[in-house]
Design an enzyme around this catalytic site. Structure first.
Site, mmCIF file in Angstrom:
data_model
loop_
_atom_site.group_PDB
_atom_site.id
_atom_site.type_symbol
_atom_site.label_atom_id
_atom_site.label_comp_id
_atom_site.label_asym_id
_atom_site.label_seq_id
_atom_site.Cartn_x
_atom_site.Cartn_y
_atom_site.Cartn_z
ATOM 1 N N HIS A 279 0.818 -1.222 0.000
ATOM 2 C CA HIS A 279 0.000 0.000 0.000
ATOM 3 C C HIS A 279 0.847 1.266 0.000
ATOM 4 C CE1 HIS A 279 0.216 0.782 4.427
ATOM 5 N NE2 HIS A 279 0.184 -0.537 4.543
ATOM 6 N N ASP A 291 6.205 0.524 6.608
ATOM 7 C CA ASP A 291 4.754 0.346 6.435
ATOM 8 C C ASP A 291 4.197 1.464 5.591
ATOM 9 O OD1 ASP A 291 2.188 -0.504 6.676
ATOM 10 O OD2 ASP A 291 1.919 0.114 8.752
ATOM 11 N N GLU A 325 -4.859 1.904 2.608
ATOM 12 C CA GLU A 325 -4.986 0.720 3.459
ATOM 13 C C GLU A 325 -5.180 1.127 4.913
ATOM 14 O OE1 GLU A 325 -3.782 -2.474 6.196
ATOM 15 O OE2 GLU A 325 -2.825 -0.536 5.968
ATOM 16 N N GLU A 326 -4.440 2.141 5.339
ATOM 17 C CA GLU A 326 -4.367 2.442 6.770
ATOM 18 C C GLU A 326 -5.681 2.900 7.387
ATOM 19 O OE1 GLU A 326 -2.113 1.452 8.496
ATOM 20 O OE2 GLU A 326 -0.185 1.535 7.486
ATOM 21 N N ASP A 353 3.284 -6.505 3.281
ATOM 22 C CA ASP A 353 2.876 -5.420 4.182
ATOM 23 C C ASP A 353 3.201 -5.784 5.628
ATOM 24 O OD1 ASP A 353 1.796 -3.131 5.250
ATOM 25 O OD2 ASP A 353 -0.279 -3.812 5.109
ATOM 26 N N HIS A 423 3.783 2.486 12.594
ATOM 27 C CA HIS A 423 2.890 3.644 12.790
ATOM 28 C C HIS A 423 3.471 4.717 13.712
ATOM 29 C CE1 HIS A 423 -0.907 0.990 11.812
ATOM 30 N NE2 HIS A 423 -0.011 0.987 10.854
HETATM 31 ZN ZN LIG Z 1 0.675 -1.552 6.296
#
Ligand SMILES: [Zn+2]
Length: 459
Positions: A279, A291, A325-326, A353, A423
């Site tokens: 993503h 990520d 995606e997030e 991912d 994140h």
């Molecule tokens: Zn991800």
């Protein structure tokens, strides 16, 4: 003699097939490790563009950049798939402190959870109550919760070797904590970061209010693991302490964005489509290198490795860089919706991912027959220390493609360090190792090569 001759012929041809697979995979690895492009692309995405939250300028720049790079690979087709995505903006940096008594405070690092509402401009100060999870919250009930800030402090389980299981074991606090606490009249939610180590980085991530009416929606933030421990200890010493936090995040109307798709059209079975993807969006605190910048550049690299090795696939291979995606999964849903409307036949989908770390193997969501056949390819990966071939989860973006026949897979990198960065503001380029990233791309390309060569078994 004739039977012996036939056996000899069979053993030679089967032997040759194994040898040529071995050689092809060796060639893929050599290219990835000696003149790979994934790391350079990731450098640009991370350091020239940065965090790519859906609807942001950076997300658009990432669409433009990856499209341009795929245009330069000599693929058969590169295109953009429009998709409407949510636009949530963090606003000014969040601020929080523990107030031991009037005038005595300790600042703690927090960040708003994605999708959260803001606090009032002056912030919120209230009594705070610690719970280990949603069940405990519900057991306490409205009388104990109303008017307070709820502190969800169940840590990730360090005894689980598969760290994604530890993540799954506590992410409900982050995702649904504000919805459940809001129903009981809480005024805010603070969630322990999904992080296995103790440090000062708060980790954001998606949350949802479910169908809670707007007036019951309360602000939610993550606190760093060190901050969570300090808060918990302080609460034990004095349950009457207060907690203050302020955040100014905001949800705007949806905006148009894009999935980016590149394709090498199959020479023999163009209607049998294989997807390799990651993503393109990321959270905004770091630059989203693990990520999922890693998965994006590895997916692009799979196509490039086919081209530079002069490999002409029988089946169609697409690299799909999914948007959102997030905080919405709109790109994955849109790609599957279009595929369904066009009656496209997807036989294989592979997602990366789980970070750009040393690849350990693959996790397959498929029929037993297809899994059994994949296991016969395992020895081809042994020289590259790829050992994990297991049934399991594939990936969020490719999830909507699932049907009865498709083989779905996820790259399984070593996961021990992933949640150090996931994140958080330290998910940055310097935490991705070049060789590890390239080994992942080569493993993915090798698996795509095998599915191209042998197809899948019908159900
Ligand atoms: Zn991800």
């Amino acid at each position: 003699m004739r039977i012996l001759g036939l056996l000899l012929f069979l053993s030679v041809t089967m032997g040759f097939s194994q040898t040529s697979d071995k050689q092809q995979i060796r060639a893929i690895y050599n290219s990835s490790l000696t003149e790979g492009k994934s790391y350079g692309w990731l450098n640009y995405l991370s350091n020239q563009i940065g965090g790519r939250l859906s609807g942001s300028l950076q997300a658009q720049l990432a669409v433009d950049y990856t499209k341009k790079q795929m245009d330069s690979l000599g693929l058969d087709k590169v295109w953009l798939q429009p998709v409407m995505v949510p636009k949530w903006v963090r606003g000014t940096p969040e601020f929080a402190y523990i107030e031991n008594q009037s005038g005595m405070t300790n600042n703690v690092p927090i960040c708003a959870l994605g999708g959260s509402v803001s606090t009032p401009g002056v912030g919120i100060k209230a009594a705070i109550i610690e719970v280990k999870g949603i069940e405990e919250l519900k057991a306490l009930g409205r009388s104990k919760i109303a008017g307070k800030i709820v502190f969800f402090n169940r840590p990730m389980d360090p005894t689980l070797i598969r760290t994604f299981e530890a993540y799954s074991g506590c992410v409900d606090q982050r995702y649904s904590g504000a919805e459940e606490a809001g129903k009981l009249g809480a005024v805010g939610v603070i969630v322990r970061s999904m992080n296995l180590r103790l440090d000062d980085n708060p980790h954001t991530g998606a949350m949802s209010y479910g169908d809670l009416p707007v007036e019951s929606r309360i602000p939610a933030a993550a606190i760093s693991t060190n901050g969570a421990d300090l808060l918990s200890t302080t609460l034990k010493l004095d349950p009457k302490i207060k907690f203050f936090f302020r955040q100014s995040c905001k949800q705007y109307d949806d905006v148009e964005s894009f999935n980016v798709v590149g394709e090498i059209t199959g020479s023999t079975y163009p209607n049998e489509i294989m997807v390799v993807g990651g993503h393109l969006d990321s959270w905004d605190l770091g630059d989203g290198s693990h990520d999922d910048g890693a998965g994006v550049v590895q997916s692009m690299e799979v196509l490039r490795l086919m081209k530079v090795n002069g490999y002409k696939p029988q089946r169609t291979i697409r690299a799909v860089l999914f948007m959102n995606e997030e905080n919405g999964l709109r790109g994955g849903a849109k790609y599957a919706e279009i595929a369904k409307n066009k009656k496209e036949n997807h036989i294989f989908a592979l997602e990366s991912d789980s970070g750009g770390f040393t690849p350990r193997g693959f996790s397959f969501d498929s029929s037993d027959a297809n899994l059994e056949r994949v296991l016969t390819w395992k020895s081809l990966f042994e020289p590259y220390l790829i050992h994990v071939f297991e049934k399991g989860y594939s990936g969020a973006d490719i999830g909507p493609l699932k049907d009865k026949q498709i083989v779905m897979a996820g790259l399984v990198p070593d996961s021990q360090r992933y949640f150090d960065y996931h994140h958080a503001q330290n998910d940055i380029f310097e935490h991705v190792n070049r060789r590890e990233l390239e080994l992942g791309a080569a493993a993915m390309a090798s698996m795509v090569y095998l599915f191209d060569k042998y197809g899948i078994l019908p159900n």
